[in-house]
Design an enzyme around this catalytic site. Sequence first.
Site, PDB file in Angstrom:
ATOM      1  N   HIS A  79       0.383 -12.302   1.514  1.00 36.78           N
ATOM      2  CA  HIS A  79      -0.396 -11.363   0.709  1.00 36.78           C
ATOM      3  C   HIS A  79      -0.510 -11.875  -0.721  1.00 36.78           C
ATOM      4  O   HIS A  79       0.492 -12.019  -1.418  1.00 36.78           O
ATOM      5  CB  HIS A  79       0.280  -9.985   0.714  1.00 36.78           C
ATOM      6  CG  HIS A  79      -0.628  -8.873   0.333  1.00 36.78           C
ATOM      7  ND1 HIS A  79      -0.221  -7.560   0.265  1.00 36.78           N
ATOM      8  CD2 HIS A  79      -1.950  -8.851   0.008  1.00 36.78           C
ATOM      9  CE1 HIS A  79      -1.227  -6.794  -0.077  1.00 36.78           C
ATOM     10  NE2 HIS A  79      -2.302  -7.563  -0.250  1.00 36.78           N
ATOM     11  N   TYR A 129       0.824  -1.201   0.000  1.00 31.13           N
ATOM     12  CA  TYR A 129       0.000   0.000   0.000  1.00 31.13           C
ATOM     13  C   TYR A 129       0.866   1.264   0.000  1.00 31.13           C
ATOM     14  O   TYR A 129       1.372   1.698   1.041  1.00 31.13           O
ATOM     15  CB  TYR A 129      -0.933   0.025   1.205  1.00 31.13           C
ATOM     16  CG  TYR A 129      -1.841  -1.187   1.330  1.00 31.13           C
ATOM     17  CD1 TYR A 129      -2.194  -1.955   0.225  1.00 31.13           C
ATOM     18  CD2 TYR A 129      -2.352  -1.565   2.567  1.00 31.13           C
ATOM     19  CE1 TYR A 129      -3.020  -3.062   0.345  1.00 31.13           C
ATOM     20  CE2 TYR A 129      -3.189  -2.671   2.699  1.00 31.13           C
ATOM     21  CZ  TYR A 129      -3.508  -3.416   1.577  1.00 31.13           C
ATOM     22  OH  TYR A 129      -4.323  -4.515   1.709  1.00 31.13           O
TER      23      TYR A 129
END
Length: 307
Positions: A128, A44
């Site tokens: 992830h 992010y």
Amino acid sequence: MTALGLGCAQLGNLWRERCDAEARAIVDAAWECGIRTFDTAPHYGLGLSERRLGAALADRPRAEFTVSTKVGRLLEPVDGGGDDLADGFAVPRTHRRVWDFSRDGVRRSLEASLERLGLDRVDVALLHDPEFQPDSALRQGFPALAELRAEGVVGAIGAGSKDVTVLARVVAECAPDAVMVAGRYTLLEQPARDLLSACAATGVSVLAAGVFNSGLLAEDVPRAGLHYEYGDAPAALVARASRIASVCGSLGTTLPAAAIAFPGRESVVSAVVLGADDAGQVRRNAALFAAPPPDALWAELGARGLL
């Protein structure tokens, strides 16, 4: 872990730039609303989300909040300038993402995350998007997380993805503590139903993320131009969301309220994790979470073939 969590992709300038003060206001609003669960990742904003979250939590009592972050993408410095908008983040392209689910890669990733967060441990660590390298993620990455859990550097471990198939493999083959299901158990679509059943049967907690399907369910009146799967929503899905919104309105509630409440109806769901563009949206989401729709809504949507 609070039942409502803050997803922190926006702290990494998802879709648009935000100054440090705007990002801090998002976290402050979440705290004021009683939210103590915060989810972030190196992905992010090339680490910006983790840095901003760490700064915003630095003066909070450590025992009073839960932080989850993720492993699988190492950030390597690059020259050349440009921005990261191709990956959805309005930040300078100072680093590139390198897939690495190896033991060394997982440990390096978490070490860097702890430095950016300013923490000595995280409460949840997730593989992830393991679907991109599933064998490496499950055979090397998960055992590496288990080692870190044994060392006390992380608490619960698992995986986060929008790919139901790979999450089912993680549950069946790795015995995780938790999985984060992104956009696959929502008011609009429920392909993760069997996954949730498997989690309930094996004692795996579920974190429900992406409950707005990237934005399509986030407004009272769905419209063209809203996001679905990080792109423009197809007309057929806008129409379906509009029909659901109409039923919500007839029963005195709204589409976003129903979208927030829907996954939390499952006892296996430990937390619903919501992103927010600004502090006002955090407060709106918290208010909707605190006032769920009437139970009659679910039966009515089912009767109309919308659920």
